[in-house]
Structure formats: C-alpha cells, structure tokens
Design an enzyme around this catalytic site. Structure first.
Site, PDB file in Angstrom:
ATOM      1  N   SER A   1      -9.334   1.978   3.031  1.00  9.33           N
ATOM      2  CA  SER A   1      -8.452   2.537   2.501  1.00  9.33           C
ATOM      3  C   SER A   1      -7.440   1.748   1.728  1.00  9.33           C
ATOM      4  CB  SER A   1      -7.741   3.612   3.120  1.00  9.33           C
ATOM      5  OG  SER A   1      -6.917   3.226   4.205  1.00  9.33           O
TER       6      SER A   1
ATOM      7  N   LYS B   1       0.802  -1.182  -0.033  1.00  5.33           N
ATOM      8  CA  LYS B   1       0.017  -0.037   0.027  1.00  5.33           C
ATOM      9  C   LYS B   1       0.860   1.077  -0.050  1.00  5.33           C
ATOM     10  CE  LYS B   1      -3.891   1.914   2.852  1.00  5.33           C
ATOM     11  NZ  LYS B   1      -4.710   1.693   3.936  1.00  5.33           N
TER      12      LYS B   1
ATOM     13  N   SER C   1      -9.791  -0.318   7.515  1.00  4.06           N
ATOM     14  CA  SER C   1      -9.251  -0.199   6.010  1.00  4.06           C
ATOM     15  C   SER C   1      -8.763  -1.356   5.500  1.00  4.06           C
ATOM     16  CB  SER C   1      -8.348   0.855   6.191  1.00  4.06           C
ATOM     17  OG  SER C   1      -8.803   2.068   6.163  1.00  4.06           O
TER      18      SER C   1
END
Length: 549
Positions: free
Chosen positions: A193, A123, A217
């Site tokens: 996210s 990420k 997330s």
C-alpha cells in the site's frame, strides 16, 4: 546562515567541502567506517533532485548545498513530472521552506544530525499536527491531525524537511495503490500500500520516504518501483500516530533509493517512543546508527549463509525468474552460500484475528461506508463482521502465531543462517487496468506474511528490470528479530556489486499543480490521527526464542 549556491556553483563547491564533511555531527570522524558519507568530491549529479539521500547529506553537511536548493529541486521536479504518476496527495511548501531555513541554521552551527535538511515524504497515514491525514480515503476527507506521529516527531527533531504526504492504497487495505502510476510505466501499478512513497522515490521527487507494512506494503512497492525498503523488527520504529490496519502486525519503516539511504533514515526514526510501549522491548538502536558503507573486498560475503525456501521461485514468470537466479549467482560470486531450507507454514486461521483487529478500528466509520472505495467497503464490512470472533479463538490464534515465531527462529539456528531469500514479487508487473482483488488480506500472500507474523526485519533490494515488461523486480532478505544491521550490511555489499538502484526512469514532461496545504489548527483528537486508533491493550512482542511451544 549557510551560503546559498546555484546548481552550477553547487558541484564546484563540493570539492572544497570534501575536507570538512568528515568532522561534522555524527559523520565519519566520530564514527566507525560503517557510518561514512560519500566524499562531496566524488558526487557527480548535476541536479540536486537526482542526489541519493547519503549524497545529499554529504553536501548538506559540508555546506556545499543549501537545504532550500535541494527543496527547490524536489518541488520543481514534482511539478514537472507528477501529472502522470500522481504520487503526491498534497504538499506543504510554506512549512517546508521554513523547515529548510531552520535546517540551514543548524547545519551552519555544526553538529547537526546527518539527516538534517533532507526532504522527506510521509505516507498519508502519518499524523502531522495541523495538517491533513486522510489515508487516501473520502472517509477522512477534511480530517486534520491532532498531533504528531512518533516517527515524524523524531525526524522533525532531527531537522528533516517535510515536502508532503504521498498516496496510500485506501486505508492501506490493498497492495495496488491504483490512483498512482509506476514511474517506469504509468500503465503499471507501483504496488502498495506504500505505492505513493515508492513512486515518489523512483521518480526522484524526494530522496527519503516512509511507509508501513502489514502484509508486504513496504516490500511490494519497493520491488515494483526499483527502490529499497527496510521493514524493521516489530517495535523498532513507533506506530503511534499512524492510522492502523492491524495493531499487532503494522510496521513503520524507511524507504530510500539505496539501502544506505534507507539505513540512514532508519537510524533516525528508530528508538523508544513512550506512546508506543513496543518500542521499549528490544535492544537499543546502535549508538553509531546503522551501517552506510561496505566492508569491500572481492568476496565480502564469505561465511554468509542465505536460506532459500524450497519451491519459492518455482512459479516465477521467466523474465523475473532469470533475475532471481542472477541474484543468487551474485551472492555466490561474492562468497555467500545458498542453503536450501524448508520454512515453517504460516498457521491457518491467523487472518481471522487480523480481520478482527481491522474491524475494531473501522467500526467507528460504520455510518460512512458509502465514502469508501468499493473494494475497501467490502473489506471493511467483512472485518466488522469478524468482531464476532470469540475471545478464546483470538487467544488461540495468538498462541499459534507464537509457535510460528519459534519455528521460524529454529530454522535459522539449525541451518546457521544469516538471512533467508524470497522474491520481492511473484508477478512480472501488474497493469493498473487489470487489477482484481488487491486486498492485503486476499489469498495466502505467504510470500510476505511470514515477516509480519514473526515481526522479523526484511530488506527489499532491487536486482534489475524485467526483459518482458521493463518493470523493476526486487528480492527480500529477511533475518531474525533485531538483526537489521546484519541484513543492511549484506545488502550494502550486494548493491555495491550490482548498483541497479541508481537506474532512474526516463520521465517525460507531465506537469501537475499538486494541491498545496498550509498548517491549520490541530484536530480535537482523541489521538494524534484525530480518530479513535488506541487499539487493544494487548501488544505483540517479537522473540528470538527457539523453544517448542
């Protein structure tokens, strides 16, 4: 050097490699049954990109597959299909091929870690020295990491191959990742996210990925994309060198197609990091790693008690309500017991403390507000205003959080629970053109916050796709702190009985020239992310205590 095989040769060699895989590294010969990799002879995929992480690891360890062949397949599939999805923010082919060759040498020498040679996506919050880390935000355009995040350092040392960074909702502030399409239907959100990581896994661009979870997330995108995530106990995995949202609630964690994939990754990313003192608090990571295989039998969950919070599924839309009910039926069919419980309420006001932590990091960018997206700019501005919160109030909120942790643990003790069960989503897919306020701080979001405020581990497992939208739906199983192995074992049995994680989205041609970046001189610092992310000296410590506070 390991012999490189074509895809046609690959699976013919798998049978020959079956006899050797058990004796390599940390594989089955030196570990208990829970650590076994699948036999190479049992692997039937025709394209290396379609292999699960444990399948790919088996073929790599048996040397039926060369790391470069696996990397080739992942990059080719990404280039052919990421146009409509947009999971990758950038990739690093030159560095990746060098890492693949190094991994091949380790595999050829024997005793390589089980993840050696596996490709992975990070990420875009995880620092990698000399590579960009931008939190998918214009605020950090051109930012080059000064060092490695603690998690990446461990995975790199284990021989993993970094393909690239995946998109996050800007600074991990939201739950939508609107710049990414859901591989099952690109008109829908992949969740957030960690939406880019989940989308890349679902699309079979990579067998492994990592994300973060501050308020769902890891779990929200896992549910939306039909993959598996593990939000470990707070402190189980390092957060050093990761761009923060809130220091005392951020969790780093693994994502995989199956729970075995995520468990394999967790075994190599968990552990003590001197740059993150919270990683020194809990029990040691199991020496043999986390479980990879089932116990089996017709009723493998006999004696397992799963708590169902009262009313938790009352408002689920019909199609996913049916899936949730089917999941509970599966638990019972495997011998488990569903127990109605009343969960303690998340204390009111804790978001005030979260906002203060959020603002403490973002105030360094106060002169860059126009570079944020509109929603993120509003959230960051409000967070910076929250720095006026009196210190006494902040400490009062932390005491309320401690009380909530103890109440949560007491619920487990009083009902003799092994886990609690919650929906992975409360909505049946979210269209990208219908997104409203997706801030992780918006509303109560108690379907997710409970696990971040307690620091407790959660596995989110896929249970099927909605008959109404076609979008996947998952279920969360949460435990008490440090109970990752127990949760993984439960989900292994559930996924063996209902292997919907194997379902893949039917991707059509959608080519994309993904931005490629070469390693450069590391940034100046002061920290690995090349931003001021040090945070407060006060750190959250998870507890298993049930005492009244």
């Amino acid at each position: 050097m390991t012999t490189r095989l074509s895809r046609r040769q690959l699976f013919g060699a798998a049978t020959a490699g079956a006899a050797t895989v058990a004796g390599l590294g940390r594989a089955a010969a030196s570990a208990g049954p829970a650590r076994r990799l699948p036999s190479p002879a049992a692997i039937t995929a025709s394209d290396p990109a379609l292999l699960s992480a444990v399948e790919a690891a088996s073929l790599l360890q048996s040397r039926a597959l060369h790391p470069r062949e696996l990397l080739d397949a992942c990059l080719s599939r990404s280039a052919a299909h990421d146009g409509g999805i947009g999971a990758w923010i950038r990739i690093y082919p030159e560095q990746a091929y060098e890492a693949a060759e190094s991994a091949a040498q380790r595999l050829a020498a024997g005793s390589a870690p089980l993840v050696c040679g596996l490709p992975i996506a990070l990420k875009d919050l995880y620092a990698v020295a000399g590579l960009p880390v931008t939190a998918s935000s214009g605020v950090l355009a051109g930012n080059i990491a000064a060092g490695d995040s603690g998690v990446w350092r461990q995975l790199r040392d284990a021989g993993m191959v970094l393909i690239g960074h995946t998109h996050t909702h800007e600074f991990a502030i939201g739950t939508a990742t609107p710049q990414v399409g859901n591989p099952w239907d690109v008109e829908y959100s992949p969740g957030g996210s960690s939406g880019g990581s989940a989308a890349a896994l679902a699309a079979r661009f990579t067998p492994c990925a990592v994300g973060t979870d501050t308020g769902g997330s890891l779990r929200i995108p896992a549910s939306a994309c039909g993959i598996t995530s593990i939000k470990p106990t707070f402190g189980r995995c390092s957060t050093s060198g990761v761009i923060p949202l809130t220091w005392t609630r951020d969790h780093t964690g693994p994502m995989g197609r199956s729970v075995a994939d995520a468990s394999l990754l967790l075994s190599h990313m968990a552990g003590v990091d001197v740059d993150d003192p919270c990683t020194s608090v809990g029990p040691d990571v199991p020496a043999e790693g986390y479980p990879l295989t089932t116990v089996g039998g017709s009723r493998p969950l006999s004696g397992t008690r799963l708590g169902l919070p009262r009313g938790v599924a009352d408002d689920l839309p019909g199609a996913i309500g049916t899936l949730f009910g089917g999941f509970l039926d599966l638990v019972r069919a495997l011998g488990g017991e569903i127990v109605d419980v009343t969960v303690p309420d998340v204390p009111k006001g804790l978001l005030s403390g979260d906002y203060a932590e959020f603002g403490s990091y973002h105030r360094q960018f106060a002169d860059r507000l126009p570079a944020y997206g509109q929603e993120s700019a509003l959230a960051a501005t409000a967070a910076m205003a929250s720095l006026a919160l009196p210190v006494a109030d902040y400490f009062a909120l932390e005491r309320a959080r401690l009380r909530f942790q103890h109440d949560y643990n007491r619920m487990f003790a009083e009902h003799r629970l092994d886990a609690i069960v919650r929906p992975g989503s409360l909505t049946d897919g979210v269209r990208r053109d219908a997104l409203s306020d997706s801030s992780v701080f918006a509303g109560a979001r108690e379907n997710y916050f409970w696990a971040n405020y307690t620091g407790a581990p959660v596995v989110c497992t896929p249970v099927g796709r909605s008959a109404a939208t076609g979008i996947p739906f998952g279920v969360q199983l949460g435990g008490v702190p440090w109970s990752e192995a127990s949760l993984i074992s439960i989900v292994l049995e559930l996924q063996e009985a209902q292997p919907v994680w194997r379902d893949a989205p039917p991707l059509g041609p959608s080519p994309r020239r993904i931005p490629e970046v070469r390693v450069a001189a590391p940034g100046a610092g002061p920290t690995a992310t090349n931003t001021d992310d040090t945070g407060p000296g006060i750190r959250f410590v998870p507890t298993t205590s049930t005492a009244a506070v």
